[in-house]
Design a protein around this motif. Structure first.
Motif, PDB file in Angstrom:
ATOM      1  N   LYS A 108      -1.925   7.340  -7.344  1.00 31.67           N
ATOM      2  CA  LYS A 108      -1.806   6.649  -6.061  1.00 31.67           C
ATOM      3  C   LYS A 108      -1.551   5.153  -6.229  1.00 31.67           C
ATOM      4  N   TYR A 109      -2.300   4.520  -7.136  1.00 33.41           N
ATOM      5  CA  TYR A 109      -2.225   3.063  -7.256  1.00 33.41           C
ATOM      6  C   TYR A 109      -1.560   2.567  -8.541  1.00 33.41           C
ATOM      7  N   SER A 122      -6.501   2.722   2.124  1.00 35.70           N
ATOM      8  CA  SER A 122      -5.503   2.428   1.095  1.00 35.70           C
ATOM      9  C   SER A 122      -5.009   0.992   1.163  1.00 35.70           C
ATOM     10  N   PRO A 162       0.828  -1.218   0.000  1.00 38.28           N
ATOM     11  CA  PRO A 162       0.000   0.000   0.000  1.00 38.28           C
ATOM     12  C   PRO A 162       0.856   1.258   0.000  1.00 38.28           C
ATOM     13  N   LYS A 177      -6.347   8.784  -8.519  1.00 38.48           N
ATOM     14  CA  LYS A 177      -6.304   7.345  -8.250  1.00 38.48           C
ATOM     15  C   LYS A 177      -5.148   6.676  -8.989  1.00 38.48           C
TER      16      LYS A 177
END
Length: 217
Positions: free
Chosen positions: A93-94, A36, A29, A90
């Motif tokens: 972030k991922y 998260s 994460p 998003k």
């Protein structure tokens, strides 16, 4: 909203799982935030592993909000790109960690006013291509058949989005009602609906009540 996307995946013959811990997929994460630590939906499409995360963005905040971020959001929303910005957040972030682990990440973003992100629509179009066309529909009508599927899914998602909005407004109204008294409505800066400054209930001046109506002089 996640349940509906799982239903759409099932209609496209794609099995999926919800609330999948990232550690179970071999992904670290990005932070310690509890939100998260998991991915909304995990599925496999044509041999490729997909991670899907649903996000809903509101295009505006109260104009007189004391929070600088709200004013920034309002300026951005003037260009009508809140869904795209939510997708980008998003992906930032991922995306890198998911790709490094061999997954394809797709943000499923929507605005509360009804606009869906481009990534979401592209994903729905891909799923529509997997839908089996009945033999009663001729080949030359295949394009119209795929478009009808996307329209059907879009309608389902729009209804689900309205339910989400209604729930958000109702829950915030309940919180505001519980806070009545000396506190101001601005105690909840994240509210979707701006209720304006708190106005205490006062008794009308003598002579201002007429036939059940309160006249404000």
């Amino acid at each position: 909203m996640r349940n509906l996307f799982v239903r759409i995946l099932a209609e496209a013959d794609v099995p999926s799982n919800m609330e999948v811990p990232l550690h179970s997929l071999g992904i670290t994460p990005s932070d310690d935030n509890p939100n998260s630590q998991r991915m909304d939906i995990y599925c496999v499409i044509d041999g490729s592993d997909y991670l899907l995360d649903v996000t809903i963005a509101h295009p505006c905040r109260p104009d007189d909000s004391p929070i600088p971020f709200h004013r920034t959001v309002n300026r951005r929303s003037a260009r009508g790109k809140m869904a795209q910005l939510a997708e980008k957040d998003k992906i930032d972030k991922y995306g890198p960690t998911a790709q490094a682990a061999g997954f394809r990440f797709v943000p499923l973003a929507a605005e509360t006013f009804g606009r869906w992100g481009e990534k979401t629509m592209d994903f729905l179009k891909m799923l529509a291509k997997r839908k089996h066309r009945p033999t009663s529909i001729p080949t030359e009508e295949d394009t119209a058949f795929r478009e009808s599927i996307i329209n059907h899914w879009s309608q389902l998602l729009s209804v689900e989005l309205m339910k989400h909005n209604a729930f958000q407004v109702a829950s915030r109204a309940q919180r505001a009602a519980a806070a009545r008294g000396p506190r101001r409505a601005s105690a909840f800066p994240e509210d979707f609906v701006s209720r304006g400054p708190y106005r205490p209930h006062t008794r009308p001046a003598p002579g201002c009540e007429v036939a059940g109506w309160i006249w404000i002089l």
